[in-house]
Design an enzyme around this catalytic site. Structure first.
Site, PDB file in Angstrom:
ATOM      1  N   ASP A  24      -7.387   9.836   9.127  1.00 44.99           N
ATOM      2  CA  ASP A  24      -6.952  10.205   7.697  1.00 44.99           C
ATOM      3  C   ASP A  24      -7.577  11.378   7.159  1.00 44.99           C
ATOM      4  O   ASP A  24      -8.701  11.457   7.197  1.00 44.99           O
ATOM      5  CB  ASP A  24      -7.164   8.948   6.709  1.00 44.99           C
ATOM      6  CG  ASP A  24      -6.597   8.943   5.530  1.00 44.99           C
ATOM      7  OD1 ASP A  24      -5.272   8.814   5.449  1.00 44.99           O
ATOM      8  OD2 ASP A  24      -7.314   9.134   4.537  1.00 44.99           O
ATOM      9  N   GLU A  44      -4.660  13.257  10.758  1.00 47.46           N
ATOM     10  CA  GLU A  44      -3.852  13.843   9.638  1.00 47.46           C
ATOM     11  C   GLU A  44      -4.492  14.995   9.072  1.00 47.46           C
ATOM     12  O   GLU A  44      -5.631  14.762   8.596  1.00 47.46           O
ATOM     13  CB  GLU A  44      -3.749  12.886   8.520  1.00 47.46           C
ATOM     14  CG  GLU A  44      -2.772  12.845   7.678  1.00 47.46           C
ATOM     15  CD  GLU A  44      -3.098  12.332   6.213  1.00 47.46           C
ATOM     16  OE1 GLU A  44      -2.208  12.325   5.430  1.00 47.46           O
ATOM     17  OE2 GLU A  44      -4.201  12.041   6.067  1.00 47.46           O
ATOM     18  N   HIS A  69       4.367   6.550   5.273  1.00 47.89           N
ATOM     19  CA  HIS A  69       3.925   5.868   3.954  1.00 47.89           C
ATOM     20  C   HIS A  69       3.664   6.919   2.832  1.00 47.89           C
ATOM     21  O   HIS A  69       3.541   6.382   1.801  1.00 47.89           O
ATOM     22  CB  HIS A  69       2.812   4.804   4.141  1.00 47.89           C
ATOM     23  CG  HIS A  69       1.630   5.510   4.558  1.00 47.89           C
ATOM     24  ND1 HIS A  69       1.325   6.250   5.663  1.00 47.89           N
ATOM     25  CD2 HIS A  69       0.434   5.705   3.648  1.00 47.89           C
ATOM     26  CE1 HIS A  69       0.160   6.848   5.452  1.00 47.89           C
ATOM     27  NE2 HIS A  69      -0.538   6.515   4.345  1.00 47.89           N
ATOM     28  N   ASP A  70       3.508   8.017   3.021  1.00 47.47           N
ATOM     29  CA  ASP A  70       3.374   9.058   2.193  1.00 47.47           C
ATOM     30  C   ASP A  70       4.706   9.887   1.724  1.00 47.47           C
ATOM     31  O   ASP A  70       4.417  10.777   0.792  1.00 47.47           O
ATOM     32  CB  ASP A  70       2.081   9.967   2.675  1.00 47.47           C
ATOM     33  CG  ASP A  70       1.029   9.401   2.555  1.00 47.47           C
ATOM     34  OD1 ASP A  70       0.516   8.362   1.818  1.00 47.47           O
ATOM     35  OD2 ASP A  70       0.100   9.812   3.400  1.00 47.47           O
ATOM     36  N   ASN A  76       3.042 -15.793   4.687  1.00 42.47           N
ATOM     37  CA  ASN A  76       2.380 -16.843   3.795  1.00 42.47           C
ATOM     38  C   ASN A  76       3.013 -16.950   2.613  1.00 42.47           C
ATOM     39  O   ASN A  76       2.402 -17.689   1.604  1.00 42.47           O
ATOM     40  CB  ASN A  76       0.903 -17.043   4.012  1.00 42.47           C
ATOM     41  CG  ASN A  76       0.421 -15.578   3.157  1.00 42.47           C
ATOM     42  OD1 ASN A  76       1.026 -14.910   2.851  1.00 42.47           O
ATOM     43  ND2 ASN A  76      -1.010 -15.636   3.253  1.00 42.47           N
ATOM     44  N   ASP A  94      -5.811   3.122  11.708  1.00 43.89           N
ATOM     45  CA  ASP A  94      -6.127   4.139  10.771  1.00 43.89           C
ATOM     46  C   ASP A  94      -7.722   4.115  10.764  1.00 43.89           C
ATOM     47  O   ASP A  94      -8.373   3.271  10.659  1.00 43.89           O
ATOM     48  CB  ASP A  94      -5.430   3.681   9.724  1.00 43.89           C
ATOM     49  CG  ASP A  94      -4.890   4.946   8.855  1.00 43.89           C
ATOM     50  OD1 ASP A  94      -5.553   5.862   8.734  1.00 43.89           O
ATOM     51  OD2 ASP A  94      -3.693   4.954   8.689  1.00 43.89           O
ATOM     52  N   ASP A 143       1.527  -9.262   6.314  1.00 43.19           N
ATOM     53  CA  ASP A 143       0.080  -9.544   6.779  1.00 43.19           C
ATOM     54  C   ASP A 143       0.195  -9.346   8.057  1.00 43.19           C
ATOM     55  O   ASP A 143       1.312  -9.230   8.699  1.00 43.19           O
ATOM     56  CB  ASP A 143      -0.130 -10.965   6.280  1.00 43.19           C
ATOM     57  CG  ASP A 143       0.839 -11.932   6.334  1.00 43.19           C
ATOM     58  OD1 ASP A 143       1.536 -12.070   7.416  1.00 43.19           O
ATOM     59  OD2 ASP A 143       1.108 -13.001   5.380  1.00 43.19           O
TER      60      ASP A 143
END
Ligand code: NOJ
Length: 554
Positions: free
Chosen positions: A199, A253, A326-327, A23, A98, A29
């Site tokens: 997590d 994790e 992503h870490d 968008n 997650d 998104d």
């Protein structure tokens, strides 16, 4: 070995904020994800792990949740979620959510109530302590700099936050907290999701008596909270009340996990989780006291470590295989070579080495293109609170100079993984028509999906083949593992065996040619080679050459 669908699956991680923006607000998104499901189907993955999409004030990009049962405004609506889930299922792709329940956001209604007074009924949902001699209750540091305790004037007490001050830790000792979490998980499972990535689940049980920890760097090591006294009780209870009732996949994790602990978390009796993410191999290129460094990842210790996990869990638990998420900074920039000559070859070599092991492989968005670390020109380019806070704290404390610290943070920052997915060579890499929330990696014209889909020899098509091979050859999933040439500083080679089959995996992690003795594999067939050739002919491995041979009737 007992077979299971999640052992045979390949997982693709999506970091929704940076995947695809439908968008034009500069933030990825859910509708963006839905629009790319055919791309993922083509890659051949079976499961998507979705980084958090729940309502969040975004202090830590969604890992600070203020409502577990609503969707983050920037990402869309629950209706968009339902459509995405249905569209994924239509394509035979599962979705793993997650689950962030070590902490919530400080804006979660539970915490708002909890901090309002000492006798509020939600007070014990979190961990509140009196100060010690006018200071924090323990010397623990938070993962995102500063102490792990925040003084709250209202009630003159401290609350624990192992991560940011906006991520207060839940009190798992409280049965009401556990019930809230388990009921919430049940509702998601009933909605039809296919599992959870949990997590920092290894941190939910805090050490008895809250002792000070050994100082590492500036504070006591919060790692003292890993694998706490009741963590296995809590996970068994979760398994009994929720997980065992659904055919889902679970991966914990588990910061600070050891081989012995992993055997409990991911035991084959299925009483806790299916598998865990271990961190030891990711820490091999860290600095002495902190993760910040510019060192390359050392090959011999890497081989030793991954082999320890391969052999240690064989038959008693299950490995997850990952180099990227992503870490973590991009693996090509840590273990491979970013140059034009070797970027694609090294990306394929790294992928071969990981995907031929025993365990469930995880591909992080962009890894299948060989995406690299980005370029940071100043501190203002960072978005991640971990990088920003560490930079400030370590320079201000005088431990590092500015010049010393910047390259280290630039090399290890989590933002390297969070730059937008590179879809094509158009403005903003085709990620958004607006202004992206974090700058696009300047190399997007060279590295992008559109180009790689067109090219037969691209990293994308190589990953596609690795994924397909895993489905066609049980030995890749279930075979046992043996490291070859443990001391060799350039070659990572290993053998897999299942019944009367043998698989030989040979990867040259150097820029120079290496000799390799292929004796015994004269009758094997080449399953995959990143040079598209048969290295047995000359017994030489070219720079970053990777080859896999399958020998039947061995
Ligand atoms: C681990 C997550 O992967 C990371 O992104 C997050 O910042 C911390 N846990 C805190 O939730």
């Amino acid at each position: 070995m007992k077979k299971a669908w999640w052992k045979e699956a390949v997982v693709y991680q999506i970091y929704p904020r940076s995947f695809c923006d439908s968008n034009g607000d500069g933030i990825g998104d859910l509708n963006g994800i839905t629009s790319k499901l055919d791309y993922l189907k083509e890659l051949g993955i079976d499961v998507i792990w979705l980084s958090p999409v729940y309502k969040s004030p975004n202090d830590d990009n969604g890992y600070d949740i203020s409502d577990y049962e609503d969707i983050m405004t920037e990402f869309g609506t629950m209706d968009d979620f339902d459509k995405m889930l249905a569209a994924a299922h239509d394509r035979g792709i599962k979705i793993v959510m997650d689950l962030v329940v070590n902490h919530t956001s400080d804006e979660h209604p539970w915490f708002v109530e909890s901090r309002s007074s000492k006798d509020n009924e939600k007070r014990d949902y979190y961990i509140w302590k009196e100060g010690k001699d006018g200071k924090e209750p323990t010397n623990w540091g938070s993962a995102f700099s500063g102490p792990a305790w925040k003084y709250d004037e209202k009630t003159d007490m401290y609350y624990l936050h192992l991560f940011s001050v906006k991520q207060p830790d839940l009190n798992w000792e409280n049965p009401k907290v556990r019930k809230e979490v388990f009921d919430m998980m049940t509702r998601w499972c009933e909605k039809g999701i296919d599992g959870f990535r949990m997590d920092v689940i290894s941190l939910i049980s805090k050490p008895e008596g809250y002792p000070d920890a050994k100082v590492v760097g500036l504070y006591g090591d919060m790692g003292i909270c890993a694998n706490g006294p009741k963590v296995h009780d809590y996970l068994k209870e979760m398994n009994e009340k929720v997980l065992s009732k659904f055919d889902i996949m679970t991966v914990g994790e588990t910061a600070g996990v050891t081989l012995e602990e992993a055997k409990k978390y991911a035991n084959t009796d299925g009483s806790e989780l299916n598998m865990v993410f271990q961190f030891e191999h990711m820490d091999l290129d860290g600095g002495e006291k902190f993760k910040w460094s510019t060192q390359p990842m050392p090959l011999v210790p890497l081989k030793e470590n991954l082999s320890k996990w391969q052999k240690g869990l064989d038959g008693v638990a299950w490995n997850s295989l990952y180099f990227c998420n992503h870490d973590q900074p991009r693996i090509v920039s840590r273990l491979g070579d970013e140059s034009d000559a070797y970027r694609e070859l090294s990306a394929k070599c790294i992928a071969t080495c990981l995907h031929m092991m025993q365990g469930t492989p995880y591909v992080y968005q962009g890894e299948e293109l060989g995406m690299t670390n980005t370029v940071f020109n100043s501190v203002d380019d960072f978005r991640d609170l971990e990088s920003i806070n560490a930079y400030r704290e370590l320079v201000e404390s005088g431990l590092y100079t500015d010049e010393d610290m910047f390259p280290k943070i630039a090399h290890k920052s989590r933002d390297n993984a969070r730059t937008p997915m590179q879809w094509d060579a158009s403005e903003n890499a085709g990620f958004t028509t607006g202004k992206p929330w974090i700058a696009v990696n300047p190399n997007y014209k060279k590295i992008n999906v559109a180009d790689q889909l067109k090219r037969e020899d691209s990293v994308f098509h190589y990953y596609q083949k690795l994924i397909r091979l895993r489905k066609e050859n049980e030995i890749i999933v279930y075979g046992n593992y043996e490291l070859l040439l443990p001391e060799d500083e350039n070659i990572f080679a290993y053998k897999r065996t299942l019944d009367n089959q043998k698989l030989l995996v040979v990867c040259n992690f150097s820029k120079s040619e290496q000799k390799f003795d292929f004796s015994g594999y004269e009758n094997a067939k080449v399953l995959i080679s990143n040079y598209n050739r048969d290295a047995r002919k000359d017994g030489i491995l070219k720079p970053y050459e990777a080859t896999v041979l399958l020998l039947e009737n061995a």
